[in-house]
Design a protein around this motif. Structure first.
Motif, PDB file in Angstrom:
ATOM      1  N   HIS A 151    -105.108  25.562 -66.399  1.00  0.00           N
ATOM      2  CA  HIS A 151    -106.076  24.312 -66.240  1.00  0.00           C
ATOM      3  C   HIS A 151    -105.676  23.320 -65.499  1.00  0.00           C
ATOM      4  O   HIS A 151    -104.532  23.189 -65.042  1.00  0.00           O
ATOM      5  CB  HIS A 151    -106.300  24.206 -67.686  1.00  0.00           C
ATOM      6  N   GLU A 152    -106.789  22.708 -64.961  1.00  0.00           N
ATOM      7  CA  GLU A 152    -106.414  21.414 -64.142  1.00  0.00           C
ATOM      8  C   GLU A 152    -106.656  20.066 -64.964  1.00  0.00           C
ATOM      9  O   GLU A 152    -107.641  19.899 -65.755  1.00  0.00           O
ATOM     10  CB  GLU A 152    -107.474  21.495 -63.246  1.00  0.00           C
ATOM     11  N   ASP A 153    -105.752  19.271 -64.899  1.00  0.00           N
ATOM     12  CA  ASP A 153    -105.853  18.077 -65.689  1.00  0.00           C
ATOM     13  C   ASP A 153    -106.293  16.899 -65.213  1.00  0.00           C
ATOM     14  O   ASP A 153    -107.005  17.059 -63.960  1.00  0.00           O
ATOM     15  CB  ASP A 153    -104.280  17.699 -66.244  1.00  0.00           C
ATOM     16  N   LYS A 154    -106.417  15.886 -65.625  1.00  0.00           N
ATOM     17  CA  LYS A 154    -107.417  14.742 -65.309  1.00  0.00           C
ATOM     18  C   LYS A 154    -106.997  14.039 -63.876  1.00  0.00           C
ATOM     19  O   LYS A 154    -107.626  13.618 -63.072  1.00  0.00           O
ATOM     20  CB  LYS A 154    -107.591  13.524 -66.303  1.00  0.00           C
ATOM     21  N   ALA A 155    -105.500  14.272 -63.596  1.00  0.00           N
ATOM     22  CA  ALA A 155    -104.917  13.777 -62.536  1.00  0.00           C
ATOM     23  C   ALA A 155    -105.254  14.802 -61.129  1.00  0.00           C
ATOM     24  O   ALA A 155    -104.981  14.594 -60.088  1.00  0.00           O
ATOM     25  CB  ALA A 155    -103.534  13.519 -62.560  1.00  0.00           C
ATOM     26  N   GLY A 156    -105.710  15.917 -61.559  1.00  0.00           N
ATOM     27  CA  GLY A 156    -105.631  17.018 -60.614  1.00  0.00           C
ATOM     28  C   GLY A 156    -104.913  18.126 -60.586  1.00  0.00           C
ATOM     29  O   GLY A 156    -104.750  19.201 -59.799  1.00  0.00           O
ATOM     30  N   ALA A 157    -103.645  17.861 -61.419  1.00  0.00           N
ATOM     31  CA  ALA A 157    -102.645  18.879 -61.423  1.00  0.00           C
ATOM     32  C   ALA A 157    -102.993  20.198 -62.004  1.00  0.00           C
ATOM     33  O   ALA A 157    -103.861  20.116 -62.990  1.00  0.00           O
ATOM     34  CB  ALA A 157    -101.456  18.342 -61.956  1.00  0.00           C
ATOM     35  N   VAL A 158    -102.489  21.202 -61.621  1.00  0.00           N
ATOM     36  CA  VAL A 158    -102.864  22.469 -62.265  1.00  0.00           C
ATOM     37  C   VAL A 158    -101.428  23.072 -62.988  1.00  0.00           C
ATOM     38  O   VAL A 158    -100.552  23.095 -62.607  1.00  0.00           O
ATOM     39  CB  VAL A 158    -103.116  23.505 -61.289  1.00  0.00           C
ATOM     40  N   TRP A 159    -101.876  23.476 -64.328  1.00  0.00           N
ATOM     41  CA  TRP A 159    -100.674  24.063 -65.146  1.00  0.00           C
ATOM     42  C   TRP A 159    -100.941  25.344 -65.770  1.00  0.00           C
ATOM     43  O   TRP A 159    -101.933  25.667 -66.078  1.00  0.00           O
ATOM     44  CB  TRP A 159    -100.483  22.775 -66.483  1.00  0.00           C
ATOM     45  N   THR A 160     -99.741  25.884 -65.714  1.00  0.00           N
ATOM     46  CA  THR A 160     -99.771  27.281 -66.454  1.00  0.00           C
ATOM     47  C   THR A 160     -99.182  27.078 -67.855  1.00  0.00           C
ATOM     48  O   THR A 160     -98.199  26.476 -67.822  1.00  0.00           O
ATOM     49  CB  THR A 160     -99.083  28.396 -65.650  1.00  0.00           C
ATOM     50  N   VAL A 161     -99.930  27.429 -69.041  1.00  0.00           N
ATOM     51  CA  VAL A 161     -99.403  26.938 -70.283  1.00  0.00           C
ATOM     52  C   VAL A 161     -99.088  28.433 -71.072  1.00  0.00           C
ATOM     53  O   VAL A 161    -100.279  29.270 -70.872  1.00  0.00           O
ATOM     54  CB  VAL A 161    -100.558  26.283 -71.198  1.00  0.00           C
ATOM     55  N   TYR A 162     -98.223  28.533 -71.619  1.00  0.00           N
ATOM     56  CA  TYR A 162     -97.777  30.042 -72.231  1.00  0.00           C
ATOM     57  C   TYR A 162     -96.810  29.974 -73.585  1.00  0.00           C
ATOM     58  O   TYR A 162     -96.326  28.702 -73.757  1.00  0.00           O
ATOM     59  CB  TYR A 162     -97.137  30.909 -71.205  1.00  0.00           C
ATOM     60  N   GLN A 163     -96.512  30.812 -74.352  1.00  0.00           N
ATOM     61  CA  GLN A 163     -95.771  30.620 -75.393  1.00  0.00           C
ATOM     62  C   GLN A 163     -94.430  30.696 -75.176  1.00  0.00           C
ATOM     63  O   GLN A 163     -93.908  31.040 -74.130  1.00  0.00           O
ATOM     64  CB  GLN A 163     -96.032  31.942 -76.365  1.00  0.00           C
ATOM     65  N   ASP A 164     -93.654  29.895 -76.075  1.00  0.00           N
ATOM     66  CA  ASP A 164     -92.430  30.102 -76.228  1.00  0.00           C
ATOM     67  C   ASP A 164     -92.045  31.107 -77.154  1.00  0.00           C
ATOM     68  O   ASP A 164     -92.189  31.002 -78.466  1.00  0.00           O
ATOM     69  CB  ASP A 164     -91.615  28.731 -76.620  1.00  0.00           C
ATOM     70  N   TRP A 165     -91.197  32.423 -76.702  1.00  0.00           N
ATOM     71  CA  TRP A 165     -91.403  33.420 -77.509  1.00  0.00           C
ATOM     72  C   TRP A 165     -90.247  33.059 -78.769  1.00  0.00           C
ATOM     73  O   TRP A 165     -90.305  33.690 -79.631  1.00  0.00           O
ATOM     74  CB  TRP A 165     -90.908  34.593 -76.621  1.00  0.00           C
ATOM     75  N   ASN A 166     -89.322  32.198 -78.500  1.00  0.00           N
ATOM     76  CA  ASN A 166     -88.562  31.874 -79.622  1.00  0.00           C
ATOM     77  C   ASN A 166     -89.017  31.506 -80.677  1.00  0.00           C
ATOM     78  O   ASN A 166     -88.847  31.612 -81.925  1.00  0.00           O
ATOM     79  CB  ASN A 166     -87.297  31.088 -78.870  1.00  0.00           C
ATOM     80  N   TRP A 167     -90.100  30.608 -80.503  1.00  0.00           N
ATOM     81  CA  TRP A 167     -90.962  29.945 -81.203  1.00  0.00           C
ATOM     82  C   TRP A 167     -91.852  30.987 -81.957  1.00  0.00           C
ATOM     83  O   TRP A 167     -91.925  30.919 -83.238  1.00  0.00           O
ATOM     84  CB  TRP A 167     -91.680  28.622 -80.671  1.00  0.00           C
ATOM     85  N   VAL A 168     -92.534  31.665 -81.254  1.00  0.00           N
ATOM     86  CA  VAL A 168     -93.180  32.981 -81.894  1.00  0.00           C
ATOM     87  C   VAL A 168     -92.308  33.781 -82.831  1.00  0.00           C
ATOM     88  O   VAL A 168     -92.849  34.112 -83.952  1.00  0.00           O
ATOM     89  CB  VAL A 168     -93.788  34.009 -80.588  1.00  0.00           C
ATOM     90  N   ALA A 169     -91.042  33.953 -82.432  1.00  0.00           N
ATOM     91  CA  ALA A 169     -90.242  34.779 -83.548  1.00  0.00           C
ATOM     92  C   ALA A 169     -89.975  34.204 -84.640  1.00  0.00           C
ATOM     93  O   ALA A 169     -90.227  34.619 -86.027  1.00  0.00           O
ATOM     94  CB  ALA A 169     -88.826  34.966 -82.739  1.00  0.00           C
ATOM     95  N   ALA A 170     -89.859  32.833 -84.563  1.00  0.00           N
ATOM     96  CA  ALA A 170     -89.793  31.718 -85.806  1.00  0.00           C
ATOM     97  C   ALA A 170     -91.040  31.818 -86.472  1.00  0.00           C
ATOM     98  O   ALA A 170     -91.009  31.915 -87.918  1.00  0.00           O
ATOM     99  CB  ALA A 170     -89.210  30.637 -85.520  1.00  0.00           C
ATOM    100  N   ARG A 171     -92.274  31.622 -85.833  1.00  0.00           N
ATOM    101  CA  ARG A 171     -93.448  31.537 -86.629  1.00  0.00           C
ATOM    102  C   ARG A 171     -93.761  32.909 -87.434  1.00  0.00           C
ATOM    103  O   ARG A 171     -94.298  32.517 -88.689  1.00  0.00           O
ATOM    104  CB  ARG A 171     -94.625  31.446 -85.309  1.00  0.00           C
ATOM    105  N   TYR A 172     -93.628  34.105 -87.117  1.00  0.00           N
ATOM    106  CA  TYR A 172     -93.761  35.018 -87.735  1.00  0.00           C
ATOM    107  C   TYR A 172     -92.754  35.691 -88.648  1.00  0.00           C
ATOM    108  O   TYR A 172     -92.374  36.728 -88.997  1.00  0.00           O
ATOM    109  CB  TYR A 172     -94.174  35.970 -86.792  1.00  0.00           C
ATOM    110  N   ALA A 173     -91.416  34.702 -88.669  1.00  0.00           N
ATOM    111  CA  ALA A 173     -90.138  35.076 -89.333  1.00  0.00           C
ATOM    112  C   ALA A 173     -89.839  36.518 -88.718  1.00  0.00           C
ATOM    113  O   ALA A 173     -89.024  37.598 -89.670  1.00  0.00           O
ATOM    114  CB  ALA A 173     -90.545  35.065 -90.910  1.00  0.00           C
ATOM    115  N   ILE A 174     -89.793  37.113 -87.461  1.00  0.00           N
ATOM    116  CA  ILE A 174     -89.307  38.324 -87.149  1.00  0.00           C
ATOM    117  C   ILE A 174     -87.744  38.167 -86.784  1.00  0.00           C
ATOM    118  O   ILE A 174     -87.432  37.076 -85.609  1.00  0.00           O
ATOM    119  CB  ILE A 174     -90.047  38.658 -85.811  1.00  0.00           C
ATOM    120  N   GLY A 175     -86.912  38.560 -87.484  1.00  0.00           N
ATOM    121  CA  GLY A 175     -85.312  38.739 -87.350  1.00  0.00           C
ATOM    122  C   GLY A 175     -84.641  39.891 -86.532  1.00  0.00           C
ATOM    123  O   GLY A 175     -83.668  39.869 -86.437  1.00  0.00           O
ATOM    124  N   ASP A 176     -85.783  40.870 -86.402  1.00  0.00           N
ATOM    125  CA  ASP A 176     -84.922  42.214 -86.021  1.00  0.00           C
ATOM    126  C   ASP A 176     -85.572  42.459 -84.378  1.00  0.00           C
ATOM    127  O   ASP A 176     -85.088  43.631 -84.177  1.00  0.00           O
ATOM    128  CB  ASP A 176     -85.298  43.087 -87.056  1.00  0.00           C
TER     129      ASP A 176
END
Length: 206
Positions: A151-176
């Motif tokens: 997406h493009e922000d108000k200043a005109g910069a373009v950003w790629t936004v994506y998941q932090d997979w460590n956070w995803v592992a913690a979110r779903y309590a996946i330890g294996d």
């Protein structure tokens, strides 16, 4: 003097907008002093941060995690939204990864008479890798296939936004699935690097 750390589930809230923290653990950690409380919590629950190695979530800790932040990484792109999407798609397909779709949210907004800066959502994934997360916790399908928002922000910069997979592992309590999450992190970083406005990408990632 040693401090005994006890793990106990609880629904006790901490502050507005913050996820619940096990009350017993929080009380014990507080005894080591405010300067050490944050690192102790991170160490106890093995959440991946700059203080810890990637993918450290242990199976025995999987039910006792405290999520911090929103789980998103944001890397500035060197290209327009449209060109970023095309370059990402080319890199994804060039790696033999399935590209499922691109949703032009800006176009959808225009169809509803809503002005929205350029914004597109892409979905992709490698089933032999990503489906393994679902075998550990079916609800992780909420975060797979992989999603990237460009997406493009108000200043005109373009950003790629994506998941932090460590956070995803913690979110779903996946330890294996430490090795699989490490691989996902590596692959996504290499894809984002194809459009990043810096090298290494950490220099333009928030």
């Amino acid at each position: 003097m040693e401090t005994e750390i006890m793990l106990e589930r609880t629904n006790t809230p901490t502050s507005p907008g913050e996820r619940s923290v096990p009350a017993v653990v929080k009380a014990q950690v507080a005894k080591v002093g405010p300067g050490l409380a944050g690192p102790c919590l991170i160490a106890i629950f093995a959440i991946a941060t700059t203080l810890c190695a990637p993918n450290p979530l242990a199976a025995e800790d999987a039910d006792n995690v405290v999520l911090q932040g929103d789980g998103l990484l944001r890397t500035r792109s060197a290209y327009s939204v449209a060109e970023t999407v095309e370059r990402l798609r080319a890199d994804i397909e060039g790696k033999g990864i399935m590209f499922f779709t691109a949703i032009d949210q800006g176009e959808l907004g225009r169809g509803a008479d809503i002005e929205l800066p350029p914004s597109q959502l892409i979905l992709f994934g490698n089933p032999p890798l990503g489906v393994l997360f679902l075998t550990s916790n079916p609800e992780s399908g909420m975060d797979w296939p992989v999603r990237m928002l460009i997406h493009e922000d108000k200043a005109g910069a373009v950003w790629t936004v994506y998941q932090d997979w460590n956070w995803v592992a913690a979110r779903y309590a996946i330890g294996d699935r430490q090795a699989e999450f490490a691989k996902a992190t590596e692959v996504v970083a290499s894809i984002v690097a194809s459009v990043a406005d810096c090298n290494p990408i950490a220099d333009c990632t928030e």
